[in-house]
Design a protein around this motif. Sequence first.
Motif, PDB file in Angstrom:
ATOM      1  N   PRO A 103      43.894  74.052  20.622  1.00  0.00           N
ATOM      2  CA  PRO A 103      42.493  73.645  20.472  1.00  0.00           C
ATOM      3  C   PRO A 103      42.306  72.140  20.272  1.00  0.00           C
ATOM      4  O   PRO A 103      41.339  71.567  20.795  1.00  0.00           O
ATOM      5  N   VAL A 104      43.214  71.474  19.545  1.00  0.00           N
ATOM      6  CA  VAL A 104      43.027  70.035  19.370  1.00  0.00           C
ATOM      7  C   VAL A 104      43.328  69.312  20.691  1.00  0.00           C
ATOM      8  O   VAL A 104      42.684  68.303  21.024  1.00  0.00           O
ATOM      9  N   PHE A 105      44.254  69.830  21.469  1.00  0.00           N
ATOM     10  CA  PHE A 105      44.497  69.283  22.813  1.00  0.00           C
ATOM     11  C   PHE A 105      43.239  69.397  23.665  1.00  0.00           C
ATOM     12  O   PHE A 105      42.861  68.461  24.376  1.00  0.00           O
ATOM     13  N   GLU A 106      42.576  70.550  23.575  1.00  0.00           N
ATOM     14  CA  GLU A 106      41.358  70.762  24.353  1.00  0.00           C
ATOM     15  C   GLU A 106      40.240  69.815  23.888  1.00  0.00           C
ATOM     16  O   GLU A 106      39.500  69.265  24.712  1.00  0.00           O
ATOM     17  N   ARG A 107      40.129  69.614  22.569  1.00  0.00           N
ATOM     18  CA  ARG A 107      39.097  68.684  22.067  1.00  0.00           C
ATOM     19  C   ARG A 107      39.364  67.259  22.545  1.00  0.00           C
ATOM     20  O   ARG A 107      38.441  66.555  22.993  1.00  0.00           O
ATOM     21  N   VAL A 108      40.604  66.818  22.447  1.00  0.00           N
ATOM     22  CA  VAL A 108      40.949  65.460  22.871  1.00  0.00           C
ATOM     23  C   VAL A 108      40.736  65.303  24.371  1.00  0.00           C
ATOM     24  O   VAL A 108      40.240  64.270  24.849  1.00  0.00           O
ATOM     25  N   ARG A 109      41.077  66.309  25.144  1.00  0.00           N
ATOM     26  CA  ARG A 109      40.867  66.276  26.586  1.00  0.00           C
ATOM     27  C   ARG A 109      39.390  66.095  26.922  1.00  0.00           C
ATOM     28  O   ARG A 109      39.020  65.289  27.781  1.00  0.00           O
ATOM     29  N   ARG A 110      38.542  66.854  26.212  1.00  0.00           N
ATOM     30  CA  ARG A 110      37.108  66.745  26.473  1.00  0.00           C
ATOM     31  C   ARG A 110      36.566  65.384  26.037  1.00  0.00           C
ATOM     32  O   ARG A 110      35.736  64.789  26.725  1.00  0.00           O
ATOM     33  N   GLN A 111      37.009  64.907  24.886  1.00  0.00           N
ATOM     34  CA  GLN A 111      36.538  63.608  24.409  1.00  0.00           C
ATOM     35  C   GLN A 111      36.907  62.499  25.384  1.00  0.00           C
ATOM     36  O   GLN A 111      36.086  61.617  25.686  1.00  0.00           O
ATOM     37  N   ARG A 112      38.118  62.573  25.889  1.00  0.00           N
ATOM     38  CA  ARG A 112      38.612  61.475  26.733  1.00  0.00           C
ATOM     39  C   ARG A 112      38.087  61.539  28.157  1.00  0.00           C
ATOM     40  O   ARG A 112      37.660  60.520  28.728  1.00  0.00           O
ATOM     41  N   TYR A 113      38.093  62.737  28.760  1.00  0.00           N
ATOM     42  CA  TYR A 113      37.835  62.826  30.193  1.00  0.00           C
ATOM     43  C   TYR A 113      36.430  63.303  30.546  1.00  0.00           C
ATOM     44  O   TYR A 113      35.958  63.040  31.643  1.00  0.00           O
TER      45      TYR A 113
END
Length: 291
Positions: free
Chosen positions: A72-82
């Motif tokens: 889930p934190v990978f998914e949050r960071v992915r959304r924030q960045r991309y």
Amino acid sequence: MIYIHAAGIHNSLPSGAPPDLKTELKTLSGKSYRRIDRFIQLALIGAHKAVAGYKLEPDTALYLISGQGDIPVFERVRRQRYFQKMMSKPVDFVNLASNTAGFYVSSHLGIDGANLFLAHHHFPVQMALLLAQSDLELKKQSAILLGGVDEWLENQELAKKLLGVSGSARLGEGSNWLLLKGESAGALASLQVDCRQFNLVQIKAEIGKLEPGTCLAFSRHLPARVVAEMMDLRKDLRRFDYELDSAYYETLPLYVLNKFLVSGCEKLIHIDSDGTGFMGIRLDRNCCVTE
């Protein structure tokens, strides 16, 4: 051979929304933490349950396993960045390193031994247990608190793609822990991981060597047809059922081992597969010396 001295289960079947772990952690331990996410909360809850009331030596090592880490934190960071075109939030960036969970667990329990985060694409639980088995037998560690943590992701379509399971599979989450030592006195059971990887013919031959009355547990990776073939080999073996109370996550074998410890069975062989090969874990509750 190594020995299990304490164990703890945290296993859930979320549907619709993930359970509130912050409240559960506060109720369980009396402590609350800032700047942690659900993955770390899961790790803390499971580890706390495993050793509540047990006096750990300060140099106890911590081996934390996860199939994919903090998805889930990978998914949050992915959304924030991309998608949102923004820098990652500082807390998410720090928690992106899954070994942050190990730091919090060690601090929570007051231990300062070796602290490892372990992941493996095939057989993550077996690979971690083999390392623990080796380290204890070589006396590199005197005690290892080993836990598997996998978090349920609200975006189920993405989660199933990342895990490589079918769209119809049900996913769960868990935090299941074992306190492992090299000594048998006071242990709950012995544990032995076979380092060999078998093909179907070979694993069937191994089943043929088992003692009558041994319980067999099968990974959710195994097709029902293969499980039926294995059970048909021996009418004097028993099926250890755990499936009704759980759903798939990659460290689920630790839940199966822990559930065995509170069952009426004496000997268990857990058989897992990565789709091509098979590995086995043996637990025996008869070979321990009580204090």
